[in-house]
Design an enzyme around this catalytic site. Structure first.
Site, PDB file in Angstrom:
ATOM      1  N   GLY A   1       0.834  -1.199   0.000  1.00  0.00           N
ATOM      2  CA  GLY A   1       0.000   0.000   0.000  1.00  0.00           C
ATOM      3  C   GLY A   1       0.858   1.232   0.000  1.00  0.00           C
ATOM      4  O   GLY A   1       1.174   1.795   1.040  1.00  0.00           O
ATOM      5  N   THR A   2       1.246   1.651  -1.190  1.00  0.00           N
ATOM      6  CA  THR A   2       2.124   2.801  -1.289  1.00  0.00           C
ATOM      7  C   THR A   2       2.198   3.204  -2.751  1.00  0.00           C
ATOM      8  O   THR A   2       1.639   2.521  -3.611  1.00  0.00           O
ATOM      9  CB  THR A   2       3.536   2.424  -0.782  1.00  0.00           C
ATOM     10  OG1 THR A   2       4.360   3.570  -0.866  1.00  0.00           O
ATOM     11  CG2 THR A   2       4.156   1.365  -1.655  1.00  0.00           C
TER      12      THR A   2
END
Lengths: 208, 287
Positions: free
Chosen positions: B80-81
């Site tokens: 998640g980035t």
């Protein structure tokens, strides 16, 4: 999913692979060369996981070089195929390499090209024509129908393009760009980096 | 069993006594539990998001196993980035966001997702923060040792290959690393993508993380080899900004770095939400 196609012609071996490298739905690289050169007259076409393919092909290349340095003689395609198969087979129950391979080579002694089909499970078979990946489903029947013994280079290239056109047309995953390499007595040469666009062909037919 | 401390001691000892290349770089000891099948244990407590989100068309026993793993899942890995990097005529641009999420909550808005490997090489962080931070820090140590021993700067290709080999040897242990090694060496600007699956790819632009499709959209539309330094930095910033706007797992601040023959420099650090509206105003003014 990777597509690899290969067949043997008159004193040459023609191999093609798509040039996509990706992760899940994304294409990370669109000029990825899957036809790795082992030595002056042999190509190992790899498909499957990128990391496994890289490491395994490196292993084969270095060991073939080592053999050449130690024994001052080059291995035949048959020997390399057997060695590669053995490496895959011993690894399968411990630390499997998930790579499927096509090994193509030209032996100066026999003056003939040969093609081997190798699997991640450790199977190996000498073939006249074959493919890996989804391409195998579409291309298998075309090669069964049109491949003949001792095809000229022009006919062979046309047959290869026919196969790749079919892959581009029917495979829902977009693989437009293919790299075609040839092995003959002079060694390995890149024939073409071909961008297939089968839709255009249909438009022309309709206009006519 | 080796502990983390003794791994490093071993490395230093071996470097003094033995100059062989193999002992230098084969630091393949990680602390694993002293049980019969450590690999299976590691797999059982780590669940990656892709395992949890599989479709339900699996046979019953597979379903049960998935449920068991969900319950026991102590470590959840997800990328998640949004990180991106690209090379162009004058150097390398690296741009990252700074949000860390745990489930539906934002754990931190100020995570350092760029780890300097040395003065002219940066590594980006995506996936498991601990894994990336450790291995990139370790890569920095190895590169430093290489420079001291060989009296020359290590190339980006060699550094990325070292990391690739280490990660390949741990490929089934549940590590989650999606890192880009970006730098400038004698061959010019270089960029490699390294994965915990063991893949290593060289290309002129990459984006990694959950927001990468959004970043790719802006990046592919505006990328050229002959960009000016200002335009290149702006492109990187806009791409991350676009990704933070669309992707809920990306946000915080947008950090942009530039690498050229003089080394890496941090260019800017802007709040992602403010940045979006600043760009909007700019567009309105231009019209």
């Amino acid at each position: 999913m990777d597509s690899l196609v290969g067949f043997v012609g008159k004193n040459y071996v023609l191999m093609a692979g798509d040039t996509n490298a990706g992760r899940s739905i994304m294409r990370l690289k669109d000029d990825f060369d899957k036809l790795v050169q082992i030595d002056s007259h042999k190509i190992l076409a790899k498909s499957g996981e990128i990391g496994d393919g890289n490491q395994f092909c490196n292993l084969i290349i270095r060991n073939v070089s080592l053999y050449r340095i130690r024994n001052e003689t080059e291995l035949t395609t048959k020997s390399v195929a057997h060695y590669t198969r053995r490496q895959l087979a011993t690894a399968i129950r411990k630390n499997p390499y998930s790579v499927n391979l096509l090994l193509g080579g030209y032996d100066k002694k026999d003056q003939k090209g040969s093609l081997y089909y190798l699997d991640y499970l450790g199977s190996s078979k000498k073939i006249n024509y074959g493919a890996h990946g989804y391409a195998a489903l579409f291309v298998g029947s075309i090669l069964d129908r049109f491949w003949k013994e001792d095809l000229d280079f022009e006919d062979g290239l046309e047959l290869m393009k026919k196969c790749l056109r079919e892959v581009e047309k029917r495979l829902i995953i977009g693989t437009r760009c293919f790299l075609i390499k040839m092995i003959n007595s002079d060694g390995i040469s890149v024939v073409e980096k071909v961008m297939i666009n089968s839709e255009k062909k249909n438009e022309i037919e309709e206009e006519n | 069993m080796f502990t983390l401390g003794s791994v490093l001691d071993n490395e230093l000892k071996s470097s003094v006594e033995d100059f062989s290349f193999e002992t230098e770089f084969s630091t393949n000891q990680l602390m694993l539990p002293n049980i019969e099948k450590p690999f299976e244990f590691a797999q059982s407590i780590i669940s990656l998001e892709k395992d949890l989100d599989e479709n339900d068309n699996q046979p019953m026993f597979h379903q049960q196993k998935k449920e068991e793993r969900k319950e026991r899942a102590l470590i959840k890995g997800s990328k998640g980035t949004t990180t991106l990097a690209f090379i162009y005529e004058k150097g390398t641009v690296v741009a990252v966001d700074s949000r860390a999420t745990s489930g539906q909550y934002i754990a931190s808005q100020s995570v350092q997702k760029v780890v300097p490997v040395n003065q002219y090489m940066l590594g980006t962080l995506a996936g498991g923060a601990a894994d990336c931070q450790f291995f990139l820090g370790h890569l920095g140590r190895i590169c430093n040792l290489y420079e001291l021993r060989n009296n020359e700067k290590i190339s980006v290709a060699a550094a990325s290959k070292l990391l690739n080999n280490i990660l390949y040897s741990y490929r089934n242990y549940g590590l989650s690393v999606g890192s880009m090694i970006c730098g400038y060496d004698t061959r010019g600007p270089q960029l490699y993508y390294i994965d915990s699956d063991g893949s290593r790819l060289k290309n002129s632009l990459f984006s990694v993380g959950s927001g990468s499709p959004f970043a790719y959209g802006v990046l592919d539309a505006g990328y050229r080899w002959d960009l000016s330094k200002e335009d290149a930095i702006d492109l990187g910033r806009r791409a991350i900004c676009a990704a933070t706007f669309k992707d809920s797992y990306s946000g915080g601040t947008v950090k942009v770095y530039h690498i050229d023959e003089n080394g890496w420099v941090k260019i800017s650090d802007d709040d992602a939400s403010e940045l979006w509206y600043r760009y909007e105003e700019k567009e309105k003014k231009n019209k």
